[in-house]
Scaffold this motif. Structure first.
Motif, PDB file in Angstrom:
ATOM      1  N   TRP A 111      -9.564   0.715  -6.223  1.00 21.97           N
ATOM      2  CA  TRP A 111      -8.279   0.993  -5.570  1.00 21.97           C
ATOM      3  C   TRP A 111      -7.806   2.419  -5.836  1.00 21.97           C
TER       4      TRP A 111
ATOM      5  N   LYS B  41     -10.719 -12.035  -2.891  1.00 21.69           N
ATOM      6  CA  LYS B  41      -9.347 -12.092  -2.393  1.00 21.69           C
ATOM      7  C   LYS B  41      -8.768 -13.494  -2.571  1.00 21.69           C
TER       8      LYS B  41
ATOM      9  N   VAL C 263      -5.735  -4.713   0.931  1.00 23.96           N
ATOM     10  CA  VAL C 263      -6.853  -3.986   1.538  1.00 23.96           C
ATOM     11  C   VAL C 263      -6.838  -4.231   3.049  1.00 23.96           C
TER      12      VAL C 263
ATOM     13  N   TYR D  32       0.847  -1.195   0.000  1.00 23.62           N
ATOM     14  CA  TYR D  32       0.000   0.000   0.000  1.00 23.62           C
ATOM     15  C   TYR D  32       0.888   1.252   0.000  1.00 23.62           C
TER      16      TYR D  32
ATOM     17  N   LEU E 126      -8.811   3.950  -2.635  1.00 23.88           N
ATOM     18  CA  LEU E 126      -7.959   3.599  -1.498  1.00 23.88           C
ATOM     19  C   LEU E 126      -6.648   4.371  -1.554  1.00 23.88           C
TER      20      LEU E 126
END
Length: 299
Positions: free
Chosen positions: A120, A161, A212, A94, A123
């Protein structure tokens, strides 16, 4: 870090994607691609894609917003599109994605920008805007959030996922189609597959779901909470533009409207479509951006 680069020939003749490529090194030897359309002195509008798409996702919106007089910048995240692709899943974090984006933002010295983000892109974009809030004048979020690991994730995300982590089959085009209500053409599906000529090119796409934050002790949770503390004081325009058919982000728009002061009194809207509303409602999404920029300037 072993870096892969997709052959430019794979991007020849893509439908509705006539944009000239621009490139920038975001760290030595690592090249990020971005679309840069419209007048160079126009108001910058930064469009951030998510997973497993690339700037191709915004192809119907970029010309409309540029025609309205804005400078539209749509980068391909590292690991996606025409950008370079570190070959190992472990190469992605990240924080690394944030650092790459921040390097691009500062190198172009973007000021007074409008952020448009989804999946994303949200995010990363919401963190980017919070940590560099002096460079952004408004935020428009479509089907995205900034999770901190304090809330339960939908069951469909857990399945996604697991699929991304373990499935030997990871077809980007088909995945985008699953999140889109209209039927994509064969050429459009091929355009989403174009960045990934082989399995080794897909490390970035496979890495995202596991990055995440889903627990409070996730490595990104503290930084995301710090970003929320800034967003909870954000008084510049903040607009949500979610779609009617996304099971993963449903309700996130109302959550942000309640918590972010700049969301109060804004023209929030729900558009028709699935997760990838840029495919299902591109004209309406582009109009929201153009109207938001126009209204802010008139004010």
């Amino acid at each position: 870090m072993r870096i892969l680069r997709t052959d430019e020939a794979r991007f020849n003749g893509l439908p509705d994607y006539p944009f000239s490529p621009s490139y920038l090194e975001v760290e030595p030897g690592l090249r990020m691609h971005y679309v840069d359309e419209g007048p160079k002195d126009g108001h910058p509008v930064v469009m951030l894609h998510g997973e497993p798409s690339w700037s191709y996702l915004y192809r119907h919106m970029i010309p409309r917003v540029a025609k309205a007089g804005h400078r539209v910048l749509a980068p391909d995240l590292i690991g996606f599109g025409k950008s370079d692709k570190p070959a190992a899943v472990e190469d992605y974090s990240y924080q690394r994605h944030l650092s790459w984006l921040a390097s691009w933002l500062k190198a172009l010295d973007l000021q007074d920008a409008t952020l448009v983000c989804q999946n994303w892109g949200s995010l990363l974009g919401l963190r980017l805007a919070a940590e560099h809030n002096d460079r952004f004048s408004r935020i428009i979020v479509g089907n995205g959030m900034l999770p901190t690991g304090d809330s339960r994730v939908p069951a469909v995300f857990s399945l996604w996922k697991a699929f991304a982590s373990y499935s030997p089959w990871f077809p980007a085009g088909r995945i985008v189609q699953l999140g889109t209500e209209r039927a994509l053409s064969k050429a459009e599906l091929a355009a989403y597959d174009a960045p990934f000529p082989g399995p080794e090119f897909k490390a970035g796409a496979r890495a995202f779901p596991r990055l995440v934050p889903i627990t409070a002790d996730d490595p990104a949770s503290a930084a995301n909470k710090a970003a929320w503390s800034i967003l909870e004081k954000w008084r510049k325009p903040f607009i949500t533009c979610f779609s009617s058919g996304d099971p993963i982000t449903r309700g996130g728009d109302r959550h942000m409207q309640r918590r972010i002061p700049g969301a109060h009194g804004q023209p929030h809207i729900t558009l028709q479509g699935g997760h990838f509303l840029q495919e299902d409602s591109p004209e309406d999404f582009a109009r929201i951006i153009i109207d938001a920029c126009k209204s802010s300037r008139a004010a």
